[in-house]
Scaffold this motif. Structure first.
Motif, PDB file in Angstrom:
ATOM      1  N   THR A 229       0.848  -1.187   0.000  1.00 25.55           N
ATOM      2  CA  THR A 229       0.000   0.000   0.000  1.00 25.55           C
ATOM      3  C   THR A 229       0.892   1.249   0.000  1.00 25.55           C
ATOM      4  O   THR A 229       2.038   1.196   0.439  1.00 25.55           O
ATOM      5  CB  THR A 229      -0.956  -0.098   1.222  1.00 25.55           C
ATOM      6  N   VAL A 230       0.361   2.339  -0.553  1.00 21.47           N
ATOM      7  CA  VAL A 230       1.124   3.597  -0.615  1.00 21.47           C
ATOM      8  C   VAL A 230       0.781   4.431   0.608  1.00 21.47           C
ATOM      9  O   VAL A 230      -0.393   4.583   0.950  1.00 21.47           O
ATOM     10  CB  VAL A 230       0.756   4.395  -1.889  1.00 21.47           C
ATOM     11  N   ILE A 231       1.798   4.963   1.265  1.00 23.14           N
ATOM     12  CA  ILE A 231       1.546   5.807   2.445  1.00 23.14           C
ATOM     13  C   ILE A 231       2.489   7.013   2.446  1.00 23.14           C
ATOM     14  O   ILE A 231       3.561   6.970   1.830  1.00 23.14           O
ATOM     15  CB  ILE A 231       1.754   5.043   3.783  1.00 23.14           C
ATOM     16  N   PRO A 232       2.113   8.075   3.148  1.00 16.44           N
ATOM     17  CA  PRO A 232       3.058   9.159   3.399  1.00 16.44           C
ATOM     18  C   PRO A 232       3.883   8.787   4.635  1.00 16.44           C
ATOM     19  O   PRO A 232       3.361   8.178   5.565  1.00 16.44           O
ATOM     20  CB  PRO A 232       2.146  10.353   3.697  1.00 16.44           C
TER      21      PRO A 232
ATOM     22  N   TYR B 113       6.081   2.978   0.177  1.00 12.88           N
ATOM     23  CA  TYR B 113       5.263   1.763   0.136  1.00 12.88           C
ATOM     24  C   TYR B 113       5.437   0.999   1.432  1.00 12.88           C
ATOM     25  O   TYR B 113       6.530   0.972   2.001  1.00 12.88           O
ATOM     26  CB  TYR B 113       5.695   0.880  -1.046  1.00 12.88           C
ATOM     27  N   GLN B 114       4.381   0.384   1.885  1.00 12.35           N
ATOM     28  CA  GLN B 114       4.465  -0.382   3.125  1.00 12.35           C
ATOM     29  C   GLN B 114       3.563  -1.611   3.024  1.00 12.35           C
ATOM     30  O   GLN B 114       2.565  -1.598   2.309  1.00 12.35           O
ATOM     31  CB  GLN B 114       4.040   0.534   4.296  1.00 12.35           C
ATOM     32  N   ASN B 115       3.961  -2.672   3.682  1.00 12.95           N
ATOM     33  CA  ASN B 115       3.115  -3.868   3.771  1.00 12.95           C
ATOM     34  C   ASN B 115       2.018  -3.639   4.804  1.00 12.95           C
ATOM     35  O   ASN B 115       2.277  -3.100   5.875  1.00 12.95           O
ATOM     36  CB  ASN B 115       3.933  -5.087   4.213  1.00 12.95           C
ATOM     37  N   ALA B 116       0.826  -4.106   4.469  1.00 14.10           N
ATOM     38  CA  ALA B 116      -0.282  -4.045   5.425  1.00 14.10           C
ATOM     39  C   ALA B 116      -1.154  -5.269   5.197  1.00 14.10           C
ATOM     40  O   ALA B 116      -1.351  -5.677   4.061  1.00 14.10           O
ATOM     41  CB  ALA B 116      -1.102  -2.777   5.205  1.00 14.10           C
TER      42      ALA B 116
ATOM     43  N   THR C 225      -4.852  -1.408  10.598  1.00 16.78           N
ATOM     44  CA  THR C 225      -4.032  -0.228  10.893  1.00 16.78           C
ATOM     45  C   THR C 225      -2.835  -0.635  11.743  1.00 16.78           C
ATOM     46  O   THR C 225      -2.893  -1.618  12.499  1.00 16.78           O
ATOM     47  CB  THR C 225      -4.840   0.870  11.627  1.00 16.78           C
ATOM     48  N   SER C 226      -1.760   0.091  11.574  1.00 17.23           N
ATOM     49  CA  SER C 226      -0.512  -0.257  12.239  1.00 17.23           C
ATOM     50  C   SER C 226       0.314   1.023  12.355  1.00 17.23           C
ATOM     51  O   SER C 226       1.085   1.359  11.469  1.00 17.23           O
ATOM     52  CB  SER C 226       0.191  -1.323  11.383  1.00 17.23           C
ATOM     53  N   PRO C 227       0.082   1.792  13.447  1.00 12.43           N
ATOM     54  CA  PRO C 227       0.727   3.105  13.581  1.00 12.43           C
ATOM     55  C   PRO C 227       2.253   3.035  13.453  1.00 12.43           C
ATOM     56  O   PRO C 227       2.864   3.933  12.864  1.00 12.43           O
ATOM     57  CB  PRO C 227       0.307   3.563  14.976  1.00 12.43           C
TER      58      PRO C 227
END
Ligand code: CU
Length: 748
Positions: free
Chosen positions: A573-576, A594-597, A631-633
């Motif tokens: 997923t794309v995140i800031p 990019y991050q795994n979720a 979600t994973s802060p």
């Protein structure tokens, strides 16, 4: 009459093809495929609707008849023995929208005839596919729409052309795989939804295989001229000749259009910083030339070779800040197959392919490039190539295959603000993939079929260490890794049960894996304001999906419904994200990355079609999909909705069709989308409803199609039709306003 294959006729199948009203249908393509093999014979029905398939060896055949405007007619298990002539008459039903079909049950793939998609006014395959249940398209401008299959898109799907991997070069996905094939090349499109494809590495959410036309027996040609609103023009022609043992086919197509106007009369170039002289410039110019040859040196042996070259110029992308100056594609595909063998090995198929795409995009058509030292203020030169192949064999009824490919992808971005010093945004990344797979299907009884398959893969992605921007990776992800290898299994089990009432239940569980691509792992671009950075530590996405379906067919009624649930571990997923390490030269504090979720994508669809009389058809479908993530802060995943998940949509058509004349009215409704990814700044989008009309006449080899889309001139936008990030223009690309199209075609 069109004979099948010249020569001896140990066995033949012949008959008459009629429409629902009993009228004889000329021009239908009939094929008989020896079951468990790729061996097939084709013929075309003559002016009295008669066909004849000769030179068939003893065995069980699947008989199929295809004709524009009609549902494909299929008959399986037709046994043919030496010296016998079997008579099979076929009564074809008029086509409904269901022709592009869901796959859940057994045949891992169903298909749609290209003629159905050519009846559409779509500019490319991606847009045309959106007419099928559960498929959406993502608009970027006048052309080059992406396919979205049950909420999965681009890197999470395999989109193949004749089984060949063709990738886009653009890091912004301007040129997805379906953009690299012309409509006029297409024979049919096979779609398999869900994590059930083990024949190709990486089919996380499904696979789309675009099958191109091959020569039919005899000499044939097709010429088509399509035109429409906004200066759209698309002439195309194909010519083919086949007489055993040789076949040859060639074709050419050209497409161009102005920027279209939306329902409010505004051109899509307006208000987006296009230079004044670009407002009315071409939206796209695409020329494609292709050819294929085949040769059968011995009975049961077939060698094939195909080549296609596409040149796209001046393609405007209002949803981005840049446009494509050119995008050139070369595709080569070679194959050799041996079928109809006795003993343990029944068939062997070898395929080798090479594809290459070169892409140059800049802002030279935009005002941002004015008074710069060069004609652009930012430009990206990108290239990708894939070299690969398969060896597949049938060991009795067990399929065993090997797939290997090597893909290279590179992109260099030059920004005026950085003195045009190239940044290797995609640092010459190589992907090496090797996999083994096996699939087996058997009937437990007349009504119960079971199939299972499995696959093992090893995939390595490695960047050029000298070009990778490891400082950026370190600043945001604390790693300087430039290579990663993943090994993993995948597989599925599916069951289908048909009750005595003709209701078919299908169910399956599947597991597929997709390795992060070059861009997601190794991208590196320093920009004004925020950086855009890959994450070298990304893990593969692993989808475990359940799929259940019920279908019912009786007389003129067809009902198909499906429910599915995908649990995707490490979905990308794309995140800031904020910078985590101070590194000299990395000035910005924030990046898009990019991050795994862990994610879930679930939904369902239902299709009802009904033959009201022999000439009136009603068809209606509804599909919905929902996507969420855990979600994973600590990983920066602060919101639960997945981005770019299409809203609920329904399409209802009423069609009158005699086989010679047809008319269709269609209503499309899309729901609002409120389940948005606020982290990426997605905004809720209202629903809409539009109406379309089309009609046509077939007379002998000639056909005419006329259509009017968005009849009431609604101004509306699809939820998917804007770029979230990076490099977004922030614009929502409105759909075309009221527009017409006309297509004239002649075939012999
Ligand atoms: Cu591009």
């Amino acid at each position: 009459a069109a004979p099948g294959v010249a020569g001896e006729s140990p066995a033949a199948v012949l008959g008459i093809i009629t429409g629902p009203d009993g009228a004889r249908l000329p021009g239908a393509t009939v094929s008989a495929r020896l079951e468990g093999s790729e061996e097939s014979v084709r013929a075309v029905s003559n002016s009295s609707g008669m066909y004849r398939l000769s030179d068939l060896r003893t065995g069980d055949y699947t008989l199929m008849a295809l004709l524009s405007g009609f549902e494909p007619y299929t008959l399986t298990g037709l046994s043919v023995s030496a010296g016998v002539h079997r008579v099979v008459d076929m009564r074809m039903r008029v086509a409904t929208i269901s022709d592009i079909i869901t796959v859940t049950g057994f045949s891992p793939r169903d298909s749609v005839e290209g003629a159905r998609t050519r009846e559409s006014s779509a500019r490319d395959v991606g847009e045309a596919l959106a007419e099928a249940t559960g498929i959406h398209s993502l608009r970027k401008g006048g052309i080059a729409s992406d396919v979205v299959l049950r909420g999965f898109q681009s890197k999470d799907l395999n989109v193949l052309i004749d089984g060949q991997r063709v990738y886009g070069a653009c890091p912004n996905h301007m040129d997805p795989a379906p953009f690299h094939v012309d409509f006029a090349e297409v024979d049919r499109i096979e779609v398999a939804k869900g994590p059930f494809d083990i024949n190709n590495q990486g089919s996380l959410g499904g696979v789309v295989n675009i099958v191109t036309k091959k020569a039919e027996p005899g000499l044939h040609g097709t010429g088509t001229l399509s035109t429409g609103s906004y200066g759209y023009i698309n002439p195309s022609a194909t010519l083919s000749f086949s007489r055993a043992p040789f076949s040859i086919l060639g074709g050419y197509s050209y497409r161009r259009s102005d920027a279209y106007t939306d329902g409010s009369g505004k051109r899509f170039t307006e208000g987006l910083n296009f230079r004044p002289e670009s407002l009315d410039s071409d939206a796209f110019r695409v020329g494609t030339i292709w050819g294929n040859v085949s040769f059968s040196p011995f009975a049961g042996h077939l060698a094939q070779f195909s080549y296609s070259h596409q040149q796209a110029d001046h393609v405007l992308y209002p949803y981005l800040l840049m446009d494509a100056v050119y995008d050139d594609t070369n595709r080569l595909n070679a194959g050799y197959q041996v079928t109809g063998l006795a003993g343990l090995v029944r068939s062997v198929r070898i395929q080798a392919y090479f594809s290459r795409v070169d892409h140059w995009m800049t802002d030279e058509y935009r005002a941002s490039s004015l008074s710069r030292p060069r004609e652009y203020s930012m430009g990206t030169l990108a290239g990708t190539q894939a070299l690969g192949g398969k060896i597949e064999t049938m060991l009795r009824s067990v399929k065993v295959g090997v797939e290997a490919y090597h893909r290279e992808w590179n992109a260099a971005t030059s920004l005026a603000g950085a003195g045009y010093t190239p940044q290797y945004s995609i640092p010459d990344v190589g992907t090496d993939s090797f996999g083994l797979y096996s699939e087996y299907a058997r009937s437990l009884s007349d009504r119960v079929r079971l199939s299972f398959g499995g696959r093992l893969d090893t995939v390595t992605t490695a960047a050029d260490g000298a070009r990778a921007n490891s400082d950026l990776h370190y600043a945001y992800h604390s790693t300087r890794l430039t290579s990663k290898t993943n090994n993993y299994p995948s597989g599925n089990v599916r069951l289908s049960v048909t009750t005595s009432l003709g209701i078919q239940f299908t169910g399956g569980i599947g597991h597929t894996v997709r390795v992060p691509d070059a861009r997601e792992r190794y991208f590196g671009l320093k920009r004004m304001g925020t950086d855009w950075v890959g994450n070298p530590g990304l893990k593969p996405s692993r989808n475990t999906g359940l799929d259940g379906g019920v279908s019912f067919r009786r007389e003129g009624l067809l009902v198909e419904s499906n429910l599915y649930l995908n649990r995707i571990a490490d979905y990308v997923t794309v995140i800031p994200q904020a910078k985590v390490n101070m590194v000299a030269g990395v000035m910005n504090g924030n990046a898009r990355t990019y991050q795994n979720a862990d994610a879930r994508i679930y939904g369902g669809d239902i299709l009802v079609s009904y033959l009201l009389s022999t000439r009136f058809f009603f068809s209606s479908d509804v599909s919905f999909v929902r996507g969420t993530r855990t979600t994973s802060p600590e990983r920066g995943i602060l919101t639960p909705n997945l981005a770019e998940i299409p809203p609920v949509r329904s399409r209802t058509t009423m069609r009158y069709d005699t086989g010679r004349v047809f008319a269709e009215v269609e209503a499309v409704f899309s729901g609002a989308q409120r389940n948005v990814d606020t982290l990426l700044g997605e905004a809720p989008t209202p629903g809409y409803g539009i109406a379309n009309l089309k009609g046509g006449v077939n007379y002998r080899g000639a056909s005419l199609r006329l259509g009017l889309n968005n009849l009431f001139g609604r101004q509306y936008v699809d939820y998917l039709s804007y770029q979230r990030d990076p490099f977004r223009s922030g614009a929502r690309v409105y759909e075309p306003g009221r527009n017409w199209f006309l297509s004239l075609s002649y075939r012999f």
